[in-house]
Design an enzyme around this catalytic site. Structure first.
Site, PDB file in Angstrom:
ATOM      1  N   ASP A   1       0.869  -1.183   0.000  1.00  0.00           N
ATOM      2  CA  ASP A   1       0.000   0.000   0.000  1.00  0.00           C
ATOM      3  C   ASP A   1       0.909   1.237   0.000  1.00  0.00           C
ATOM      4  O   ASP A   1       2.126   1.121   0.113  1.00  0.00           O
ATOM      5  CB  ASP A   1      -0.851  -0.059   1.278  1.00  0.00           C
ATOM      6  CG  ASP A   1      -2.038   0.882   1.239  1.00  0.00           C
ATOM      7  OD1 ASP A   1      -2.234   1.578   0.230  1.00  0.00           O
ATOM      8  OD2 ASP A   1      -2.782   0.905   2.240  1.00  0.00           O
TER       9      ASP A   1
ATOM     10  N   ASP B   1      -9.051   3.794  -1.391  1.00  0.00           N
ATOM     11  CA  ASP B   1      -9.917   4.149  -0.266  1.00  0.00           C
ATOM     12  C   ASP B   1     -11.236   4.744  -0.736  1.00  0.00           C
ATOM     13  O   ASP B   1     -11.431   5.962  -0.718  1.00  0.00           O
ATOM     14  CB  ASP B   1      -9.172   5.118   0.655  1.00  0.00           C
ATOM     15  CG  ASP B   1      -7.912   4.484   1.211  1.00  0.00           C
ATOM     16  OD1 ASP B   1      -7.767   3.249   1.096  1.00  0.00           O
ATOM     17  OD2 ASP B   1      -7.074   5.205   1.769  1.00  0.00           O
TER      18      ASP B   1
END
Ligand code: NAG
Ligand code: NAG
Ligand code: NAG
Length: 923
Positions: free
Chosen positions: A519, A595
């Site tokens: 990430d 997200d």
């Protein structure tokens, strides 16, 4: 994972109490706040200063080389045009004598592109014509322009609008006495008027908010326009939370490619996101084509749509003979590098997608578990939490492949360590999972905590492995662990070191069943400009971060893939999930859309977002099921599972401040419907797996927009809330609350009939039909003429289902024919690359169902057998069936016919899937 949540929320609240749950636009640049975008965008069409110098032409078997001259600046360039395999031309332009080398990336292409021999090169005073088979390129001398033809039709025109810009490297101008006009020494020394770059206030240094970019090399932008006569829409250039068909940017900012961690991104936006793939496709009824803009620096793309072009006649006229046709135009602007562009000439959508993967590679076949269901959360608190959740999947009879751990598992965000209080026995935790056929996936991020008690920080500091500031010191930014530095994955020594960290004796608590999630690899830097790294940082080889930013995340996952590959001695297929990506990243990782938010718009946008990356080479895409931020209600939650079950990567994930939302946390009905969605997904895993293998071989996307297979149906060109799985299933999720029906577009021009996969009800009219829905299902249809393999015994995980029998769903077309493929192997290892697999073609023709091995030399001993065949729209009056195979001889099989859904069922053929066989349907 979010950006610096608390700080960001605090800032949003501080700035405006009305902006909560919305992206903070002020954090990100607009084109007019970026010097190079301003410079490129203000060029007026029709006035290109570039001209070819035909006398300099040299050629060899596959390429021509010729000088290009800018009459405004007097700078010379070298143009190379190369003929490549698969109807592709490569155009490369660089300065003839640059002040210093300009960056050329070598990590996006999977190999040296394969050249082909040119048929002829003809030169006149006006143009040079390069012919290869039915394709040709005409390079016009003055004004400079390149037209690409296929079968005599103009497909792409480069610099037709004259917007090309190639800012030569220059020495910093000495400011004059007055200090006002930054007139360059170089400009003073010659008679050329210059390219105007120096007059932009951001040419030699640039500020954004409190951040300063020293820009020691000054202006160095490259830009080129491309026109696609005959095209109605453009697609590609992910990643954007926008429609699949690109929209006109005439009165908005351009689409932006600059890998960024955008907190609470919004839908229907052209703002940059985490990943960047600079490939653009154009499509009209007659043709599909594409350009791959091979540049790793920040890039903006302006689009003029067909509608704009019909209004602005003058622009259309720049392109030869195309006034009456529809047309889209694209304008690529990059901050640095060279012009290196691949023209892919189609002609059909699937041809162009394939041409692109011939350049950048395909995704290696994933392990079967990767295609099952994944459960993640920021964070599962401790090893007991992990055990309880995994066990609950069993008690609720829900399949599960892997438990995922976000950043809190590590000791103070020091990756490759464990928080020993929460995870005292990681190895035991892993063994408990693998004992039930499940895996663990843990996060590893690229920011390294600057902590003198952290071995990795100490190693990186002493070996000089961090990315450097301009002054040569280690760059420090702020990320999850606090003060952090970033390993430089452009340095081969750093890659070697990093790969070693994954050795099982080095990364304690892990086994070969622990896989990796990368990430924050844009990279995300909470206190950096636009939440990322400074552009004037220095990487291995002296290259600025500016040159390589968009491929930074790609370099990271490339190293992680290598680490997992080597960890198992090259035997097991790696699994890596990434947030950031570039062209070619499909070779190393699965991606997800970052997200997102628990609202209907974000559920809806997951389809065009995944379709866009899928046609750009990265099929393995998913979105956080349920939405990362905020809490879904049970209806949204259910609809997300039903839609997510038809995207390649299927994972629930959620923010640390959300409520728990495992499938059983709402109510019994919700759990039941989610269970149905999961079971449906698992039943189609044989099809998913076959399509991923076929993608690896032929580069075709696993999920496809309708126009990929129905290129003549204009109505379908802008549909992006449906998808095709391969060419056999049509999926149309519910994206609205309270829906009692959805409009489904049935493609196929009446030649195709679509069958509801549950009821086998046929739909034949081309165009939209309103299909009633309940909360229990979304509309999914199988195409007439297709054969789809399924497994109907759903178990705890794919490991448990490996030897289970198959069911074939056959839908006979109007001629009584159908066909489909099935791929089988050990589901985990690379043995398939040594011929250990089965690739089977199943056909129905003239009342006979036949299974033949496509690759006769391959073999794999499967325990799976054929359990059942359903034939929809079967031949009439079938009373029985006769199987014939080598090991079974002739066997008469029981058949039953259901007049309500017109399906003939053949029970228990019981033949092994590795055998060739025929089943004759008898009257
Ligand atoms: C053609 O020329 C280019 C540039 O000089 C060279 O890189 C390439 O290898 C040559 N190709 C052949 C087939 O000779
Ligand atoms: C321009 O001329 C000055 C003075 O003659 C010289 O010092 C400088 O190097 C020249 N610049 C270039 C780019 O040629
Ligand atoms: C592993 O499973 C055993 C048996 O159920 C259990 O006692 C133990 O606590 C588990 N260990 C971990 C770390 O979850």
């Amino acid at each position: 994972m979010a950006s610096y949540v608390r700080l960001a929320l605090f800032l949003i609240l501080l700035c405006s109490p009305f902006l909560v749950d919305a992206v903070n636009r002020d954090n990100f640049k607009r084109c007019d706040q970026s010097s190079f975008c301003r410079r490129c965008r203000k060029i007026e069409p029709g006035k290109t200063p570039y001209q070819l110098l035909p006398d300099t032409l040299i050629q060899n078997e596959s390429m021509i080389t010729i000088d290009l001259f800018n009459k405004d600046t007097g700078v010379s360039y070298v143009v190379q045009l190369t003929s490549l395999k698969e109807s592709t031309f490569r155009l490369h332009i660089n300065e003839k004598n640059p002040l210093h080398p300009r960056y050329e990336n070598e990590y996006a292409l999977h190999d040296q592109p394969q050249i082909t021999k040119l048929d002829s090169v003809e030169k006149t005073t006006e143009s040079i014509t390069v012919v290869k088979g039915e394709n040709k390129a005409i390079l016009y001398v003055n004004p400079f322009k390149i037209d690409l033809y296929s079968q005599g039709v103009l497909i792409i025109s480069a610099n037709a609008r004259g917007l090309m810009r190639f800012e030569h490297l220059r020495t910093k101008p000495v400011r004059s006495e007055q200090g006002e006009n930054a007139e360059g020494a170089e400009i003073n020394n010659n008679t050329y008027p210059g390219d105007g770059a120096d007059s932009d206030p951001g040419a030699w240094e640039e500020n954004f908010k409190e951040h300063h970019d020293a820009k020691p090399f000054g202006p160095e932008a490259v830009a080129m326009d491309f026109s696609f006569p005959g095209s109605e829409h453009a697609y590609g250039v992910p990643e954007h939370a926008d429609s699949l068909a690109l929209q006109s940017t005439k009165s908005t900012d351009p689409y932006r490619l600059y890998n960024l961690d955008v907190f609470e991104y919004e839908t229907n936006e052209r703002m940059a996101l985490y990943g960047a793939i600079p490939v653009l496709y154009a499509h009209g009824k007659e043709r599909s084509s594409g350009v791959f803009w091979h540049n790793t620096a920040e890039t903006w793309i302006d689009i003029l749509s067909s509608a704009d072009n019909n209004v602005v006649e003058s622009i259309v006229n720049f392109v030869s003979g195309s006034t009456k046709k529809s047309q889209v135009d694209a304008y690529f602007m990059s901050e640095s590098g060279v012009i290196d562009v691949f023209f892919m000439l189609g002609p059909k959508p699937l041809d162009v997608f394939k041409q692109y993967t011939v350049l950048t590679g395909t995704a290696p076949l994933p392990q079967m578990f990767a295609l099952g269901y994944h459960q993640s959360r920021w964070n599962y608190n401790d090893q007991d939490d992990v055990a309880t959740i995994a066990e609950s999947f069993d008690t609720h009879d829900l399949p599960l492949e892997a438990m995922w751990l976000d950043i809190e598992y590590a000791d103070n965000k020091k990756y490759f360590t464990w928080d020993s209080r929460k995870f005292p026995n990681p190895l035991e935790m892993v063994h408990n999972l693998t004992g039930k056929g499940r895996k663990l996936v843990v996060i590893i991020d690229p920011h390294i905590k600057r902590d003198n008690n952290y071995f990795l920080h100490n190693d990186a500091t002493s070996f000089g492995y961090y990315i450097k500031n301009r002054d040569g010191k280690d760059y420090e930014g702020w990320c999850w662990p606090g003060s952090s530095s970033y390993l430089d994955f452009f340095d081969p020594k750093v890659i070697e070191y990093y790969v070693g960290l994954y050795n099982l004796d080095k990364f304690h608590g892990t086994t070969n069943d622990v896989y990796i999630w990368n990430d924050m690899n844009e990279p995300s830097v909470f206190n950096g400009p636009e939440i990322t790294a400074l552009k004037d940082l220095v990487h291995h080889g002296g290259w600025e971060h500016r040159d390589v930013h968009n491929i930074n995340g790609h370099m990271y996952i490339r190293a992680t893939y290598e680490a997992l590959f080597r960890r198992s001695g090259g035997s097991l297929r790696p699994f890596v999930l990434t947030r950031s990506f570039f062209a070619g990243s499909q070779r190393y990782a699965t991606m997800w859309t970052g997200d997102n938010m628990a609202d209907w718009n974000h559920l809806r946008i997951s389809y065009p977002m995944c379709l866009s990356v899928a046609i750009s080479g990265m099929s393995f895409c998913g979105a956080d099921v349920g939405g990362f931020f905020k809490n879904p209600d049970s209806e949204l939650f259910i609809r997300w599972y039903q839609a997510g079950a038809w995207l390649p990567f299927f994972r629930q994930h959620s923010h640390i401040e959300t409520k728990r939302r495992e499938p059983w946390t709402f109510n019994e009905e919700t759990t039941q419907i989610v269970r149905e969605a999961l079971r449906l997904r698992y039943s189609y895993l044989p099809l998913w797996y076959t399509l991923f293998r076929e993608h690896e071989v032929n580069g075709l996307p696993v999920i496809r927009p309708l126009w990929a297979h129905y290129p003549l149906e204009s109505e379908a060109f802008t549909i992006d809330d449906h998808l095709l799985l391969g060419d056999s299933l049509l999926v149309r999720p519910v994206f609205q609350s309270g829906a009692t029906e959805v409009a489904v577009y049935f493609p196929g021009e009446n030649k195709v009939t679509w069958y509801d996969i549950d009821t086998m009800q046929p739909y034949q009219k081309t165009g939209y039909i309103k299909i009633p829905v309940t909360i229990h299902k979304i509309p999914v249809f199988q195409r007439s003429g297709s054969i789809v393999p399924r497994k109907m015994r759903i178990r705890r995980s794919t490991v448990a289902m490996k030897n289970d029998p198959y069911t074939l769903i056959i839908i006979a077309d109007s001629n009584g024919k159908a066909s489909g493929n099935l791929y089988i192997d050990d589901e985990t290892s690379f043995e398939y690359r040594h011929g250990k697999y089965l690739y089977v073609r199943i056909t129905l023709d003239s009342n006979k169902i036949t299974s033949t091995l496509i690759d006769k030399l391959a073999s794999y001993e499967t325990q799976s057998w054929l359990e059942r065949i359903d034939v929809a729209n079967p031949p009439q009056g079938i009373k029985s069936a006769q199987l014939e195979s080598h090991s079974m001889g002739r066997v008469t099989l029981e058949t039953t016919y259901n007049p309500h859904n017109n399906v003939l069922t053949i029970r228990k053929p019981a033949v092994n899937m590795g055998e060739e066989w025929t089943i004759e349907l008898l009257h």
